[in-house]
Design an enzyme around this catalytic site. Sequence first.
Site, PDB file in Angstrom:
ATOM      1  N   GLY A 143       6.813  -5.888   6.075  1.00  0.00           N
ATOM      2  CA  GLY A 143       7.805  -5.924   7.137  1.00  0.00           C
ATOM      3  C   GLY A 143       7.632  -4.778   8.111  1.00  0.00           C
ATOM      4  N   ASN A 151       0.803  -1.229   0.000  1.00  0.00           N
ATOM      5  CA  ASN A 151       0.000   0.000   0.000  1.00  0.00           C
ATOM      6  C   ASN A 151       0.832   1.274   0.000  1.00  0.00           C
ATOM      7  OD1 ASN A 151       0.672  -0.925   2.695  1.00  0.00           O
ATOM      8  ND2 ASN A 151      -0.547   0.796   3.469  1.00  0.00           N
ATOM      9  N   LYS A 180      15.828 -10.330   8.155  1.00  0.00           N
ATOM     10  CA  LYS A 180      16.131 -10.122   6.743  1.00  0.00           C
ATOM     11  C   LYS A 180      17.227 -11.063   6.248  1.00  0.00           C
ATOM     12  CE  LYS A 180      13.132  -6.922   5.849  1.00  0.00           C
ATOM     13  NZ  LYS A 180      12.021  -7.168   4.891  1.00  0.00           N
ATOM     14  N   ILE A 207      16.534   3.895   0.966  1.00  0.00           N
ATOM     15  CA  ILE A 207      15.581   4.271  -0.071  1.00  0.00           C
ATOM     16  C   ILE A 207      14.924   5.590   0.316  1.00  0.00           C
ATOM     17  CG2 ILE A 207      13.584   3.527  -1.419  1.00  0.00           C
ATOM     18  CD1 ILE A 207      16.078   1.684  -1.603  1.00  0.00           C
ATOM     19  N   TYR A 266      15.687  -6.974  13.287  1.00  0.00           N
ATOM     20  CA  TYR A 266      15.424  -6.731  11.875  1.00  0.00           C
ATOM     21  C   TYR A 266      16.484  -7.388  10.986  1.00  0.00           C
ATOM     22  CZ  TYR A 266      14.353  -4.004   7.641  1.00  0.00           C
ATOM     23  OH  TYR A 266      14.017  -3.610   6.364  1.00  0.00           O
ATOM     24  N   ASP A 307      -3.180  -9.930   7.044  1.00  0.00           N
ATOM     25  CA  ASP A 307      -2.080  -9.707   7.979  1.00  0.00           C
ATOM     26  C   ASP A 307      -1.167 -10.922   7.851  1.00  0.00           C
ATOM     27  OD1 ASP A 307      -0.369  -9.553  10.186  1.00  0.00           O
ATOM     28  OD2 ASP A 307      -1.920  -8.756  11.518  1.00  0.00           O
ATOM     29  N   VAL A 308       0.105 -10.704   7.518  1.00  0.00           N
ATOM     30  CA  VAL A 308       0.996 -11.835   7.271  1.00  0.00           C
ATOM     31  C   VAL A 308       1.306 -12.624   8.535  1.00  0.00           C
ATOM     32  CG1 VAL A 308       2.050 -10.814   5.218  1.00  0.00           C
ATOM     33  CG2 VAL A 308       3.105 -10.442   7.480  1.00  0.00           C
ATOM     34  N   ILE A 336       8.102   1.006  -1.029  1.00  0.00           N
ATOM     35  CA  ILE A 336       8.664   0.062  -1.995  1.00  0.00           C
ATOM     36  C   ILE A 336       7.593  -0.885  -2.513  1.00  0.00           C
ATOM     37  CG2 ILE A 336      10.276  -1.862  -2.266  1.00  0.00           C
ATOM     38  CD1 ILE A 336      12.115  -0.457  -0.269  1.00  0.00           C
TER      39      ILE A 336
END
Length: 243
Positions: free
Chosen positions: A86, A19, A153, A182, A149, A57-58, A22
Site C-alpha cells: 500500500g 520488505n 482501505k 504502529i 487512503y 508491482d501490484v 508490517i
Amino acid sequence: MSDVQTQPEPRSVLVTGGNRGIGLAIARAFAAQGDKVAVTVRTMCDMPDGILAVQADVTDSASLDAAFAEVEKAHGPVTVVVANAGITKDQLLMRMSEDEFTSVIDTNLTGAYRTVKRAITGMVRKKTGRVILISSVSGLYGAPGQFNYSASKAGLVGMARSLTRELGSRGITANVVAPGFIRTEMTDALGEDKKREYLANVPAKRFAEADEVARVVTWIAGPDAAYISGAVIPVDGGLGMGH
C-alpha cells in the site's frame, strides 16, 4: 518446548509489500512457524534467511503473474495470501489531485483485487485457502487528509465479505486486519508534541509494534480461526472502537 504453534504442514505463503514494516513482520512470523514464505518487492533487496523475495508491482498484473509463478515453482501453490502492499498520498480533498486519488486506489484496492484474484485459482483447486487483507483504522474511522487512503482501505472490507460469500463453501476464508498507529521508523521520527497528539486519541496510550499485527495475521490464517470469515479485526489499541 517452543511456544510457537506450528501448522500440520508447511504452507506456501505470499505477502505483498513484505520488505519492511508490517509486511516484513508478517513474513517473519509465518516463517517462524515453519511455513514457506515469499514476499513481493518492487526493487530486489536482501531478505532474512527463509524468506523468498520476488519482484512485482501490484499495479501490474503481468508482474504479479510472474511473481506467483516463481513462488509456485519454489514453494507450491499459494494457500495463504496477505495483501499488504500500500501507499499513501495524503492531502486535503480540496487540494487532492485526481492522480493522488487514483494512484492510491490503484495500489491499495485494485492491487488487492489483482493479488487475490490470482491467488484464489490455486486455492479453489486445493479447496483450502486463507486470504488476509491489511486495511487500516483510517478505512473504518476516517482520517482528515486521507480521503483516498481511507476509501481504499474501507473497500477491502467489502472485498473480504464478497469473497467469503463466493468461496466460503470451498474451504477458503477471507478476513481483514485493521492496524492503528504502529511504531515504525516514521513514527519514531515524529516530534514529541506530535506523538502526544496522536496518542491522546488512543486508549492504550502507546503505538503498537509491528509484531503485534503479525501475530493476529498468523492466527487468523491458522487452524484455530478456520470458522472465521468476513471479519474485521482491529489492532488499534481501542482507537476505532468497532467502527
